[in-house]
Design a protein around this motif. Structure first.
Motif, PDB file in Angstrom:
ATOM      1  N   PRO A  43       0.819  -1.213   0.000  1.00  0.00           N
ATOM      2  CA  PRO A  43       0.000   0.000   0.000  1.00  0.00           C
ATOM      3  C   PRO A  43       0.853   1.264   0.000  1.00  0.00           C
ATOM      4  O   PRO A  43       1.952   1.295   0.563  1.00  0.00           O
ATOM      5  CB  PRO A  43      -0.795  -0.108   1.318  1.00  0.00           C
ATOM      6  N   SER A  44       0.355   2.292  -0.631  1.00  0.00           N
ATOM      7  CA  SER A  44       1.062   3.573  -0.641  1.00  0.00           C
ATOM      8  C   SER A  44       1.226   4.087   0.786  1.00  0.00           C
ATOM      9  O   SER A  44       0.299   4.055   1.588  1.00  0.00           O
ATOM     10  CB  SER A  44       0.280   4.595  -1.467  1.00  0.00           C
ATOM     11  N   GLY A  45       2.422   4.544   1.106  1.00  0.00           N
ATOM     12  CA  GLY A  45       2.700   5.113   2.413  1.00  0.00           C
ATOM     13  C   GLY A  45       3.034   4.113   3.487  1.00  0.00           C
ATOM     14  O   GLY A  45       3.280   4.492   4.632  1.00  0.00           O
ATOM     15  N   ALA A  46       3.071   2.826   3.141  1.00  0.00           N
ATOM     16  CA  ALA A  46       3.348   1.780   4.140  1.00  0.00           C
ATOM     17  C   ALA A  46       4.842   1.501   4.245  1.00  0.00           C
ATOM     18  O   ALA A  46       5.629   1.841   3.364  1.00  0.00           O
ATOM     19  CB  ALA A  46       2.608   0.498   3.773  1.00  0.00           C
ATOM     20  N   ILE A  47       5.231   0.875   5.349  1.00  0.00           N
ATOM     21  CA  ILE A  47       6.568   0.294   5.496  1.00  0.00           C
ATOM     22  C   ILE A  47       6.383  -1.210   5.349  1.00  0.00           C
ATOM     23  O   ILE A  47       5.691  -1.841   6.147  1.00  0.00           O
ATOM     24  CB  ILE A  47       7.192   0.626   6.857  1.00  0.00           C
ATOM     25  N   TYR A  48       6.998  -1.782   4.349  1.00  0.00           N
ATOM     26  CA  TYR A  48       6.758  -3.176   3.983  1.00  0.00           C
ATOM     27  C   TYR A  48       8.077  -3.935   3.993  1.00  0.00           C
ATOM     28  O   TYR A  48       9.071  -3.483   3.420  1.00  0.00           O
ATOM     29  CB  TYR A  48       6.134  -3.226   2.588  1.00  0.00           C
ATOM     30  N   GLN A 188      14.981   5.079  12.497  1.00  0.00           N
ATOM     31  CA  GLN A 188      14.351   6.384  12.656  1.00  0.00           C
ATOM     32  C   GLN A 188      14.130   7.046  11.304  1.00  0.00           C
ATOM     33  O   GLN A 188      13.079   7.662  11.058  1.00  0.00           O
ATOM     34  CB  GLN A 188      15.205   7.279  13.546  1.00  0.00           C
ATOM     35  N   LEU A 189      15.109   6.923  10.424  1.00  0.00           N
ATOM     36  CA  LEU A 189      14.980   7.525   9.103  1.00  0.00           C
ATOM     37  C   LEU A 189      13.825   6.889   8.332  1.00  0.00           C
ATOM     38  O   LEU A 189      13.044   7.590   7.673  1.00  0.00           O
ATOM     39  CB  LEU A 189      16.293   7.359   8.337  1.00  0.00           C
ATOM     40  N   ILE A 190      13.706   5.577   8.405  1.00  0.00           N
ATOM     41  CA  ILE A 190      12.625   4.883   7.701  1.00  0.00           C
ATOM     42  C   ILE A 190      11.268   5.326   8.237  1.00  0.00           C
ATOM     43  O   ILE A 190      10.327   5.588   7.465  1.00  0.00           O
ATOM     44  CB  ILE A 190      12.803   3.363   7.825  1.00  0.00           C
ATOM     45  N   ARG A 191      11.149   5.445   9.552  1.00  0.00           N
ATOM     46  CA  ARG A 191       9.886   5.931  10.125  1.00  0.00           C
ATOM     47  C   ARG A 191       9.590   7.356   9.659  1.00  0.00           C
ATOM     48  O   ARG A 191       8.438   7.704   9.369  1.00  0.00           O
ATOM     49  CB  ARG A 191       9.949   5.879  11.649  1.00  0.00           C
ATOM     50  N   GLY A 192      10.634   8.184   9.594  1.00  0.00           N
ATOM     51  CA  GLY A 192      10.441   9.554   9.143  1.00  0.00           C
ATOM     52  C   GLY A 192       9.969   9.620   7.701  1.00  0.00           C
ATOM     53  O   GLY A 192       9.111  10.450   7.355  1.00  0.00           O
ATOM     54  N   LEU A 193      10.499   8.753   6.842  1.00  0.00           N
ATOM     55  CA  LEU A 193      10.052   8.711   5.454  1.00  0.00           C
ATOM     56  C   LEU A 193       8.566   8.352   5.375  1.00  0.00           C
ATOM     57  O   LEU A 193       7.795   8.981   4.640  1.00  0.00           O
ATOM     58  CB  LEU A 193      10.874   7.689   4.668  1.00  0.00           C
ATOM     59  N   ALA A 194       8.178   7.341   6.132  1.00  0.00           N
ATOM     60  CA  ALA A 194       6.777   6.913   6.115  1.00  0.00           C
ATOM     61  C   ALA A 194       5.865   8.008   6.663  1.00  0.00           C
ATOM     62  O   ALA A 194       4.744   8.199   6.164  1.00  0.00           O
ATOM     63  CB  ALA A 194       6.612   5.629   6.920  1.00  0.00           C
ATOM     64  N   ALA A 208      13.807  -8.865  13.756  1.00  0.00           N
ATOM     65  CA  ALA A 208      13.528  -7.801  14.727  1.00  0.00           C
ATOM     66  C   ALA A 208      13.287  -6.464  14.046  1.00  0.00           C
ATOM     67  O   ALA A 208      12.426  -5.685  14.482  1.00  0.00           O
ATOM     68  CB  ALA A 208      14.675  -7.682  15.717  1.00  0.00           C
ATOM     69  N   HIS A 209      14.019  -6.166  12.976  1.00  0.00           N
ATOM     70  CA  HIS A 209      13.823  -4.898  12.278  1.00  0.00           C
ATOM     71  C   HIS A 209      12.421  -4.834  11.680  1.00  0.00           C
ATOM     72  O   HIS A 209      11.736  -3.811  11.759  1.00  0.00           O
ATOM     73  CB  HIS A 209      14.865  -4.721  11.177  1.00  0.00           C
ATOM     74  N   ALA A 210      12.006  -5.920  11.069  1.00  0.00           N
ATOM     75  CA  ALA A 210      10.680  -5.951  10.463  1.00  0.00           C
ATOM     76  C   ALA A 210       9.583  -5.853  11.521  1.00  0.00           C
ATOM     77  O   ALA A 210       8.570  -5.172  11.321  1.00  0.00           O
ATOM     78  CB  ALA A 210      10.503  -7.236   9.654  1.00  0.00           C
ATOM     79  N   GLU A 211       9.787  -6.510  12.656  1.00  0.00           N
ATOM     80  CA  GLU A 211       8.765  -6.476  13.707  1.00  0.00           C
ATOM     81  C   GLU A 211       8.606  -5.072  14.266  1.00  0.00           C
ATOM     82  O   GLU A 211       7.495  -4.656  14.599  1.00  0.00           O
ATOM     83  CB  GLU A 211       9.124  -7.459  14.820  1.00  0.00           C
ATOM     84  N   ARG A 212       9.695  -4.324  14.377  1.00  0.00           N
ATOM     85  CA  ARG A 212       9.621  -2.963  14.917  1.00  0.00           C
ATOM     86  C   ARG A 212       9.073  -1.962  13.909  1.00  0.00           C
ATOM     87  O   ARG A 212       8.420  -0.995  14.304  1.00  0.00           O
ATOM     88  CB  ARG A 212      11.010  -2.508  15.375  1.00  0.00           C
ATOM     89  N   LEU A 213       9.333  -2.188  12.631  1.00  0.00           N
ATOM     90  CA  LEU A 213       9.058  -1.153  11.644  1.00  0.00           C
ATOM     91  C   LEU A 213       7.819  -1.392  10.784  1.00  0.00           C
ATOM     92  O   LEU A 213       7.139  -0.445  10.403  1.00  0.00           O
ATOM     93  CB  LEU A 213      10.260  -1.006  10.695  1.00  0.00           C
ATOM     94  N   CYS A 214       7.560  -2.650  10.449  1.00  0.00           N
ATOM     95  CA  CYS A 214       6.641  -2.928   9.346  1.00  0.00           C
ATOM     96  C   CYS A 214       5.185  -3.042   9.764  1.00  0.00           C
ATOM     97  O   CYS A 214       4.858  -3.582  10.818  1.00  0.00           O
ATOM     98  CB  CYS A 214       7.052  -4.219   8.637  1.00  0.00           C
TER      99      CYS A 214
END
Length: 326
Positions: A43-48, A188-194, A208-214
């Motif tokens: 989806p647009s705007g998601a972290i996948y 943090q940068l990835i969250r900021g982009l989203a 762990a990265h995917a669980e925290r971010l996605c």
């Protein structure tokens, strides 16, 4: 998630549009099947996140989505275009194999990467300097790439991926080779982009990265996608676990425990019964268990990955993670 198609609709996607849609992607190299019928919807705007060990087909899948290589079979649509090359200037891509010209000044390297996506060089130089200041590299603006530490050079290449302000950012194993501090900065940068509405898709073998971010993930194993959907639904595939500690070691209350119960130290562990915890509590109290503590623990994404992809794939992921940290 639509279990028939593997589609996931993220609540964060206000428009409901898909940034990426792929169906039945197949790729062979010298007759060997590398990717076998991959379906992905981002989806647009998601972290996948795309999860899987090395050799699972993650990089090949990303390269097909970006139009770097063409699938032998299947369909892909990226930012509304059937040919990803038509929207290449709207995409930022950080490959796993990193490389910069060592004699270039840092901000020129960022500007050069932006120019490859259509950004005027002077605009790229100005933005490059600004980005380096924002990310703590102001002291290295005029340094050549060869004069930077490995971590600083990786940050410069990351900033070059973003300098043209893409709508879609694709990272292939972005956390590989980064220390814990820089991994946290990248998260943090990835969250900021989203937060700004940018769609981010990244591959990783570190769960762990995917669980925290996605918000959503695709699990790839052996070139196939056994699961594509929300992180929450993946975790819900495994029943929640009950952890029980009693004052009385034995008694009639033991009959209330499910067959799958196991004891570890002072605690009893078992899946949460379908009837819920209330009937269990009643039986424990009436059986004079003397409840000291009782907690319900949801399965983590690692447990879900093992259940979906298998223990062998999970072991390969752990081995790779250990190798990265050495």
């Amino acid at each position: 998630m639509n279990m028939a198609t593997g589609e996931f609709t993220a609540s964060a996607s206000v428009s409901g549009e898909l940034a990426i849609e792929a169906r039945g992607l197949v790729k062979r190299f010298d007759g060997a099947l590398a990717v076998d019928g991959v379906d992905i919807s981002v989806p647009s705007g998601a972290i996948y996140g795309i999860l899987g060990p090395n050799g699972a087909g993650k990089t090949t899948t990303l390269r097909m989505l970006l139009g770097i290589i063409d699938p032998d079979e299947g369909y892909r649509r990226v930012l509304g275009a059937d040919d990803p090359q038509d929207v290449a200037r709207k995409i930022g891509y950080l490959p796993e194999e990193r490389g910069l010209y060592p004699s270039m000044k840092s901000y020129d390297a960022i500007a050069f990467m932006g120019a490859l996506r259509g950004l005027p060089l002077e605009t790229g130089r100005r933005r490059g300097k600004e980005l380096m200041e924002q990310h703590g590299l102001g002291h290295a603006i005029d340094k050549q790439i060869r004069q930077l530490s490995k971590g600083m050079a990786q940050t410069v290449q990351l900033l070059g991926t973003l300098v043209h302000e893409p709508q879609l950012v694709v990272f292939d194993e972005p956390f590989s080779g980064l220390d814990a501090i820089n991994q946290g900065k990248l998260e943090q940068l990835i969250r900021g982009l989203a937060d700004k509405g940018t769609t981010v898709i990244f591959s990783t073998h570190v769960i762990a990265h995917a669980e925290r971010l996605c918000e959503a993930i695709a699990i790839i194993a052996g070139g196939k996608v056994p699961y594509a959907g929300s992180v929450e639904e993946a975790r819900d595939r495994i029943p929640a676990q009950v952890r029980l500690e009693t004052r009385n070691p034995d008694g009639p209350w033991r009959a209330a425990l499910p067959e799958a119960t196991r004891r570890v130290g002072d605690y009893w562990y078992f899946p949460l019964p379908e009837s819920g915890v209330e009937p269990l509590l009643k039986a424990l109290i009436e059986g004079e268990a003397g409840i000291h503590s009782l907690s319900i623990e949801r399965a983590g994404l690692h447990d879900a990955f093992v259940a979906i992809a298998g223990e062998a794939a999970a072991r390969d992921m752990v081995k790779q993670d250990a190798g990265d940290s050495q």
